[in-house]
Design an enzyme around this catalytic site. Sequence first.
Site, PDB file in Angstrom:
ATOM      1  N   ASN A 148      35.592  74.571 -50.561  1.00 25.03           N
ATOM      2  CA  ASN A 148      35.959  73.145 -50.463  1.00 25.03           C
ATOM      3  C   ASN A 148      34.721  72.290 -50.673  1.00 25.03           C
ATOM      4  OD1 ASN A 148      35.457  74.391 -47.584  1.00 25.03           O
ATOM      5  ND2 ASN A 148      34.887  72.224 -47.414  1.00 25.03           N
TER       6      ASN A 148
ATOM      7  N   ALA B 102      32.212  82.065 -46.717  1.00 27.48           N
ATOM      8  CA  ALA B 102      32.909  80.935 -47.323  1.00 27.48           C
ATOM      9  C   ALA B 102      32.161  79.687 -46.869  1.00 27.48           C
ATOM     10  CB  ALA B 102      34.350  80.896 -46.839  1.00 27.48           C
TER      11      ALA B 102
ATOM     12  N   HIS C 253      31.092  85.233 -35.133  1.00 30.21           N
ATOM     13  CA  HIS C 253      30.397  83.956 -35.293  1.00 30.21           C
ATOM     14  C   HIS C 253      29.910  83.477 -33.925  1.00 30.21           C
ATOM     15  CE1 HIS C 253      33.514  84.277 -38.406  1.00 30.21           C
ATOM     16  NE2 HIS C 253      32.705  83.584 -39.183  1.00 30.21           N
TER      17      HIS C 253
ATOM     18  N   MET D  98      29.363  78.189 -41.237  1.00 27.95           N
ATOM     19  CA  MET D  98      29.253  78.475 -39.803  1.00 27.95           C
ATOM     20  C   MET D  98      28.757  79.894 -39.509  1.00 27.95           C
ATOM     21  SD  MET D  98      32.834  76.764 -38.608  1.00 27.95           S
ATOM     22  CE  MET D  98      33.417  75.214 -39.319  1.00 27.95           C
ATOM     23  N   SER D  99      28.104  80.509 -40.476  1.00 23.64           N
ATOM     24  CA  SER D  99      27.703  81.914 -40.270  1.00 23.64           C
ATOM     25  C   SER D  99      26.376  82.187 -40.967  1.00 23.64           C
ATOM     26  CB  SER D  99      28.793  82.847 -40.815  1.00 23.64           C
ATOM     27  OG  SER D  99      28.854  82.738 -42.235  1.00 23.64           O
TER      28      SER D  99
ATOM     29  N   SER E 161      35.046  85.076 -44.561  1.00 22.71           N
ATOM     30  CA  SER E 161      36.470  84.701 -44.439  1.00 22.71           C
ATOM     31  C   SER E 161      37.194  84.834 -45.771  1.00 22.71           C
ATOM     32  CB  SER E 161      36.603  83.236 -44.008  1.00 22.71           C
ATOM     33  OG  SER E 161      36.278  83.086 -42.675  1.00 22.71           O
TER      34      SER E 161
ATOM     35  N   TYR F 217      30.357  80.675 -32.717  1.00 25.51           N
ATOM     36  CA  TYR F 217      31.343  79.810 -32.059  1.00 25.51           C
ATOM     37  C   TYR F 217      32.444  80.590 -31.336  1.00 25.51           C
ATOM     38  CZ  TYR F 217      34.130  80.563 -36.334  1.00 25.51           C
ATOM     39  OH  TYR F 217      34.812  81.132 -37.375  1.00 25.51           O
ATOM     40  N   GLU F 218      32.521  81.894 -31.575  1.00 25.06           N
ATOM     41  CA  GLU F 218      33.554  82.671 -30.873  1.00 25.06           C
ATOM     42  C   GLU F 218      33.146  82.969 -29.435  1.00 25.06           C
ATOM     43  OE1 GLU F 218      35.269  85.979 -33.377  1.00 25.06           O
ATOM     44  OE2 GLU F 218      33.675  85.257 -34.686  1.00 25.06           O
TER      45      GLU F 218
ATOM     46  N   HIS G 192      40.721  75.536 -41.768  1.00 26.52           N
ATOM     47  CA  HIS G 192      40.499  76.977 -41.879  1.00 26.52           C
ATOM     48  C   HIS G 192      41.534  77.610 -42.818  1.00 26.52           C
ATOM     49  CE1 HIS G 192      39.135  80.941 -40.867  1.00 26.52           C
ATOM     50  NE2 HIS G 192      40.293  81.289 -40.343  1.00 26.52           N
TER      51      HIS G 192
ATOM     52  N   HIS H 189      39.562  87.728 -41.255  1.00 26.26           N
ATOM     53  CA  HIS H 189      38.573  88.809 -41.180  1.00 26.26           C
ATOM     54  C   HIS H 189      39.305  90.090 -40.802  1.00 26.26           C
ATOM     55  CE1 HIS H 189      34.671  86.558 -41.282  1.00 26.26           C
ATOM     56  NE2 HIS H 189      35.511  85.579 -41.061  1.00 26.26           N
TER      57      HIS H 189
END
Length: 267
Positions: free
Chosen positions: A229, A110, A80, A205-206, A28, A82-83, A241, A58
């Site tokens: 972060n 990220a 990902h 998350m990846s 990201s 989650y998509e 995000h 992306h």
Amino acid sequence: MSRSADLARLIRERAGAEPVSHGLILGSGLGHLAAGVEGVAIDYADLPGFPHAGVSGHNPKLAVGTLEGVRVAVFGGRAHYYESGQADAMRLPLEVLKALGADRLIVTNAAGSLRPGMPPGSLMMLGDHINFSGLNPLIGEASDARFVPMTQAHDPAMRTRLRTAAEAEGVDLAEGVYAWYSGPSFETPAEIRAIRTLGADAVGMSTVAEVILARFLGLKVAAISVITNMAAGMSDEKISHEHTRAMAPLGAGKLERVLRRYLRDLD
Ligand code: HPA
């Protein structure tokens, strides 16, 4: 012919037949590197079976060409879990990478930091990871190749070269353990305390599914996180995000220098 062989042929027709050495997956807000590739950029939409990679920040294109004198394939977008609910969403792109001749993959992402001394803007190379998601991209794979050893999954020789490249560029490159949390909601402070106790240094998350797939396919792999972060509960900043995207450029310039140097210094 398999789907990956067909796609590799299609890509070679557009990008030339010279074998690819490295694949790069951009996280990201880290897409800038793709623009530096001298070659062609192919929309995922023109590659049947490639994921939609619809997350903002992306750029769903595959750039194939030369970067710092090295033949690369740069994935500007990743899918990902989650998509789509599919942990193996990057399997076909990585099979295509292998069919293009690559034997090494560098994954970027990220991530949130769990180390007080590793603030936003830091880079952290993954020495290892924790699959905190309970998911696996090889569930359903029927062959015995599914029993992939994950000891030293993050290739020691590639990590040494990346460390050397960072030193040469004067960039601090931390090393630590990345925990994969499925998302898309961020973690709770209690979850972050839990994975800190378990030994995680960063969370995202990846990446982990891609590392597992790479090892399954026999690709050597290394991964670097850009810290955007402090993880939930570790600072007063709001996690979002938009914030991830806004903060990624803080580390992206350094990451680009490290990756370019790594490529330039390959022999
Ligand atoms: N958690 C999970 N994924 C992330 C984070 C985070 O804090 N920051 C960037 N990606």
